[in-house]
Scaffold this motif. Sequence first.
Motif, PDB file in Angstrom:
ATOM      1  N   GLY A 352       0.841  -1.200   0.000  1.00 14.48           N
ATOM      2  CA  GLY A 352       0.000   0.000   0.000  1.00 14.48           C
ATOM      3  C   GLY A 352       0.876   1.251   0.000  1.00 14.48           C
ATOM      4  O   GLY A 352       0.626   2.202  -0.735  1.00 14.48           O
ATOM      5  N   LYS A 353       1.928   1.206   0.818  1.00 14.55           N
ATOM      6  CA  LYS A 353       2.816   2.380   0.891  1.00 14.55           C
ATOM      7  C   LYS A 353       3.593   2.535  -0.406  1.00 14.55           C
ATOM      8  O   LYS A 353       3.852   3.652  -0.850  1.00 14.55           O
ATOM      9  CB  LYS A 353       3.816   2.206   2.028  1.00 14.55           C
ATOM     10  CG  LYS A 353       3.226   2.364   3.398  1.00 14.55           C
ATOM     11  CD  LYS A 353       4.369   2.331   4.374  1.00 14.55           C
ATOM     12  CE  LYS A 353       3.921   2.215   5.790  1.00 14.55           C
ATOM     13  NZ  LYS A 353       5.059   2.062   6.686  1.00 14.55           N
ATOM     14  N   ILE A 354       3.968   1.409  -1.011  1.00 17.44           N
ATOM     15  CA  ILE A 354       4.715   1.491  -2.270  1.00 17.44           C
ATOM     16  C   ILE A 354       3.846   2.189  -3.312  1.00 17.44           C
ATOM     17  O   ILE A 354       4.281   3.121  -3.987  1.00 17.44           O
ATOM     18  CB  ILE A 354       5.136   0.083  -2.761  1.00 17.44           C
ATOM     19  CG1 ILE A 354       6.235  -0.458  -1.844  1.00 17.44           C
ATOM     20  CG2 ILE A 354       5.616   0.130  -4.209  1.00 17.44           C
ATOM     21  CD1 ILE A 354       6.715  -1.852  -2.166  1.00 17.44           C
ATOM     22  N   SER A 355       2.576   1.784  -3.411  1.00 16.59           N
ATOM     23  CA  SER A 355       1.774   2.403  -4.459  1.00 16.59           C
ATOM     24  C   SER A 355       1.348   3.812  -4.078  1.00 16.59           C
ATOM     25  O   SER A 355       1.047   4.625  -4.929  1.00 16.59           O
ATOM     26  CB  SER A 355       0.578   1.535  -4.838  1.00 16.59           C
ATOM     27  OG  SER A 355      -0.118   1.204  -3.699  1.00 16.59           O
ATOM     28  N   ASN A 356       1.366   4.110  -2.800  1.00 14.86           N
ATOM     29  CA  ASN A 356       1.062   5.465  -2.348  1.00 14.86           C
ATOM     30  C   ASN A 356       2.293   6.356  -2.406  1.00 14.86           C
ATOM     31  O   ASN A 356       2.239   7.531  -2.053  1.00 14.86           O
ATOM     32  CB  ASN A 356       0.584   5.390  -0.892  1.00 14.86           C
ATOM     33  CG  ASN A 356      -0.548   6.317  -0.637  1.00 14.86           C
ATOM     34  OD1 ASN A 356      -0.554   7.427  -1.158  1.00 14.86           O
ATOM     35  ND2 ASN A 356      -1.500   5.899   0.162  1.00 14.86           N
ATOM     36  N   LYS A 357       3.414   5.800  -2.824  1.00 21.56           N
ATOM     37  CA  LYS A 357       4.701   6.505  -2.953  1.00 21.56           C
ATOM     38  C   LYS A 357       5.186   7.054  -1.616  1.00 21.56           C
ATOM     39  O   LYS A 357       5.845   8.075  -1.563  1.00 21.56           O
ATOM     40  CB  LYS A 357       4.627   7.683  -3.956  1.00 21.56           C
ATOM     41  CG  LYS A 357       3.868   7.413  -5.226  1.00 21.56           C
ATOM     42  CD  LYS A 357       4.694   6.646  -6.229  1.00 21.56           C
ATOM     43  CE  LYS A 357       3.966   6.426  -7.530  1.00 21.56           C
ATOM     44  NZ  LYS A 357       3.816   5.047  -7.930  1.00 21.56           N
ATOM     45  N   ASN A 358       4.846   6.420  -0.540  1.00 22.39           N
ATOM     46  CA  ASN A 358       5.408   6.901   0.723  1.00 22.39           C
ATOM     47  C   ASN A 358       6.132   5.793   1.487  1.00 22.39           C
ATOM     48  O   ASN A 358       6.194   5.789   2.693  1.00 22.39           O
ATOM     49  CB  ASN A 358       4.349   7.601   1.590  1.00 22.39           C
ATOM     50  CG  ASN A 358       3.271   6.656   2.036  1.00 22.39           C
ATOM     51  OD1 ASN A 358       3.293   5.491   1.654  1.00 22.39           O
ATOM     52  ND2 ASN A 358       2.330   7.124   2.839  1.00 22.39           N
ATOM     53  N   VAL A 359       6.690   4.866   0.706  1.00 23.31           N
ATOM     54  CA  VAL A 359       7.456   3.796   1.341  1.00 23.31           C
ATOM     55  C   VAL A 359       8.868   4.315   1.598  1.00 23.31           C
ATOM     56  O   VAL A 359       9.373   5.141   0.834  1.00 23.31           O
ATOM     57  CB  VAL A 359       7.459   2.552   0.414  1.00 23.31           C
ATOM     58  CG1 VAL A 359       8.376   2.730  -0.784  1.00 23.31           C
ATOM     59  CG2 VAL A 359       7.804   1.293   1.173  1.00 23.31           C
ATOM     60  N   ASN A 360       9.508   3.880   2.689  1.00 23.00           N
ATOM     61  CA  ASN A 360      10.904   4.272   2.879  1.00 23.00           C
ATOM     62  C   ASN A 360      11.792   3.033   2.804  1.00 23.00           C
ATOM     63  O   ASN A 360      11.309   1.910   2.647  1.00 23.00           O
ATOM     64  CB  ASN A 360      11.086   5.075   4.174  1.00 23.00           C
ATOM     65  CG  ASN A 360      10.739   4.260   5.408  1.00 23.00           C
ATOM     66  OD1 ASN A 360      10.866   3.043   5.413  1.00 23.00           O
ATOM     67  ND2 ASN A 360      10.301   4.940   6.456  1.00 23.00           N
ATOM     68  N   ALA A 361      13.115   3.273   2.925  1.00 24.06           N
ATOM     69  CA  ALA A 361      14.033   2.151   2.732  1.00 24.06           C
ATOM     70  C   ALA A 361      13.889   1.123   3.844  1.00 24.06           C
ATOM     71  O   ALA A 361      14.043  -0.077   3.619  1.00 24.06           O
ATOM     72  CB  ALA A 361      15.465   2.680   2.676  1.00 24.06           C
ATOM     73  N   LYS A 362      13.542   1.573   5.039  1.00 25.83           N
ATOM     74  CA  LYS A 362      13.340   0.642   6.150  1.00 25.83           C
ATOM     75  C   LYS A 362      12.205  -0.329   5.818  1.00 25.83           C
ATOM     76  O   LYS A 362      12.267  -1.521   6.108  1.00 25.83           O
ATOM     77  CB  LYS A 362      12.991   1.413   7.427  1.00 25.83           C
ATOM     78  CG  LYS A 362      14.205   1.799   8.242  1.00 25.83           C
ATOM     79  CD  LYS A 362      13.797   2.079   9.680  1.00 25.83           C
ATOM     80  CE  LYS A 362      14.930   2.508  10.564  1.00 25.83           C
ATOM     81  NZ  LYS A 362      16.179   1.777  10.481  1.00 25.83           N
ATOM     82  N   ASP A 363      11.124   0.220   5.209  1.00 25.82           N
ATOM     83  CA  ASP A 363       9.998  -0.647   4.827  1.00 25.82           C
ATOM     84  C   ASP A 363      10.463  -1.714   3.835  1.00 25.82           C
ATOM     85  O   ASP A 363      10.034  -2.869   3.896  1.00 25.82           O
ATOM     86  CB  ASP A 363       8.877   0.172   4.164  1.00 25.82           C
ATOM     87  CG  ASP A 363       8.235   1.154   5.127  1.00 25.82           C
ATOM     88  OD1 ASP A 363       8.061   0.803   6.301  1.00 25.82           O
ATOM     89  OD2 ASP A 363       7.907   2.278   4.699  1.00 25.82           O
TER      90      ASP A 363
END
Length: 901
Positions: A352-363
Amino acid sequence: MGLTPMMKQYFEIKENYKDCILFFRLGDFYEMFFEDAEIASRELELVLTGRDCGLENRAPMCGIPFHAANSYIGRLISKGYKVAICEQVEDPKSVKGIVKRDVIKIITPGTYIDDSFIDDSKNNYIMSIYLDEENNNFSIAVTDISTGEFLTTETFLTSYSLILDEISKFTPKEIIICETLKEELIRDIKFTVPALVTKKGITYFKNDENSILDMQFKEDKDKLTPLTYKASLALVKYILDTQKISLSNINKITVYNIKDYMTIDLNTRRNLELTENLRENTKKGSLLWVLDKTKTSMGSRNLRRWIEEPLINKEKIQERLDGVYELFSNIYLNDNLREALDDIYDIERILGKISNKNVNAKDLIVLKSSIEKIPNIKSILKDTNSKLLNEYYNSLDELRDIYSLLEESISNEPPLTIKDGDIIKDGFNEIIDELREAKTNGKNWISTLEANEREVTGIKSLKVGYNKVFGYYIEISKANFNLIPEGRYIRKQTLSNAERYITQELKEMEEKILGASEKLVSIEYDVFVDIRNRVEEQIDRLKLTAKTIANLDCISNLAYVALENGYIKPNLNDKGFIEIKDGRHPVVENVIEKGEFVSNDTFINRDDEQLLIITGPNMAGKSTYMRQVAIITLMCQIGSFVPASSCNISIVDKIFTRIGASDDLAGGKSTFMVEMWEVSNILKNATRNSLVLLDEVGRGTSTYDGLSIAWSVIEYICSNNDLKCKTLFATHYHELTSLEGKISGVKNYSVQVKEVENSIIFLRKIVAGGADESYGIEVAKLAGIPNVVIDRAKEILKTLEANSPKNNLKTDIIEDKISKEVSCEKDSILYDKQQSDVKEHEIKHKKRKDNFIDGGLQLDFNSIAKDSFLNEIADTDVLSLNPMEAMNKLYNFIKEAKKLI
Ligand code: ADP
């Protein structure tokens, strides 16, 4: 005096976001103005200040630092507000005058998926509802943008409860409704769930100039019918309107049929305490609380869904049961599996975060470490035999390519931010490596410089330092000024007891280092975005594997819980009966002392044991017993083992309960009204395959009214061929036990109690036959009512018993009278109202009245009929009638009224 340019810009933007609180970015703050500021200062306890805006009065204003925005946003969202985030959308350095600003996102309860705000173990649903008034059809679409699940369904609107049941199943945080929904329904929706409801015009559900759904779902869009298309369109539009980007994880549509799952209305969900307890609305004490020992958040959410949505397809239930059985029988296998599942993180939400463009490297590191576990899970499942586990084995993708990509690229302990570098591993990208080398060389040069300069000058305390304003410098304390060789350094900054210097070479090297650092940060960011995109391209594979892990976790969990709690595998039959031996209530047995729970048998079918009348004093265990039967059935239909020594279930299509009485004050209904409304809902909607629990029906009104209603409900359930649902009927009215043998299908049971010296002991055992004592006073005594009150109550009871026709009530003569009259009532009022002859009815009515009064009963059927008549009038929707229909209605009302006076 006119508005300042900034305020002008503010108003232009605010105009489009009237229903939101506008967070207007000014420097390091989000500022709110005017009414928004007043609301925010009140809700968030912020100081309300003012700002000159070019108008006569200062603009009310309050603000929050942008880096702390999340917690404030969360609080506003929880209170039911929407927040529009307005940012500067161009670089202030590159523009003269006012910087362009725009809203980049609208945050709403259904779309806010910040980790700190949403619960891991629950989905965060947002729903849209479309109603086609003309054809009386409706469609629903529902999605969780944090996991990408998107479901839709449509059906004929037989009653509003169909929509309300779906809402209570998903308990969405936000609902988009079409303006075609009636006010009455909207009120019920708001009453059913505490969701934010947004009404949209019909065009929002229809126009699709840009083929939004084509872009979102590609060929999957073909699964939609014209009706589900509308609800889906509005939902996707709303997400685009608020998120301002298309979410790639929402790309598959699941079309479901409401009839594929057991129907459980809101009351029943609450009464059976499926996912939360009745008192505090928390998980503790609910069925989910007992059953959820899942290892992953994905599994936990999935199990909640299974409980909310029991299956009715026999093969599917059997598949789940067989899967559970295989893991239940092989403890070693299941232990291994649970251990392997232990370290798997929430892949769905990372996607979900990847497609929302708010994923970080820790994720991404967390994603990598979860993927790392998959080969082991696959190897554990390799030799399993059941169909379901084989299916899971086949759909688990080891995702080795994604693992390798992440393993090679992302450093093992990256920072939280993705814009400060240090996220890409050495050796992954040549340019990054070169820049890093340049940086390191430069730094080495600088540390050698320190040693060199100390040697040349002889100043031991000389040091080379760095700060953001002046860059690299050489610092020498005042005491050593005299040792500085003439012309060696250029003075840059004076401190109280030191001077800072630079040299030409130092500045050249600084430029190299800083240039490399700046470039490095920006290239690392670009490379990170590229990696993120490459993972995003594989989102379908990742989603499928995540879903498989969630399912596997549920099956493995059910096997584990079954073993821990001593559950057994139920059998399924097509013969319409439910047979439970030594059944237990899974929650109650968990909260009382171990071994204290008294198990009970149940047999209920469609023939001679169709409606069980259960009598016994208060606190004896009647409700627990009835709930236990429903919960065991439901557990079986989610694929779980059950608390019993043996169990054979005929699949149930709907469970209804009428348990407990609470005033629906907000809904404007009294206790009795709620009770009758629920009973009426059951009588209208239950089928031969339903399971109905009725507890103390009729208690909310006077004894004889209540008794008559209970009696006639029993008759109706047992004699109506379309109904004949399996029913458990707990009651105080011992008189009803005489219906056994008179109404086919009725069978008496009672909960045993033992009398000991003026008191009673609850044995909790259900036995065949009715109870004839209510032991109300004994129960009151156990509850601690003072002795004087108890003794006085006993005296009063004696007097009442001596004077009342209570004993008569149990005689066959009166039973016959009531039976006859009830069926006469049924013929003349309930079934044949339209055709009955007024005169004949009057005679019957008088005769009936006389009969009851003679028999000592004041069974006032007239008032029941009046009530139902008044309801009919109240329910008439005059605006929907044409003049002719209105005349006919009026004529019928007058005719009906004449019968009743
Ligand atoms: P009733 O509906 O007859 O008033 P309840 O079903 O509410 O009684 O039961 C009252 C209490 O008795 C429950 O809260 C539970 O603690 C206990 N109880 C009920 N059934 C059993 C049982 N089979 N074994 C042990 N305790 C029970």
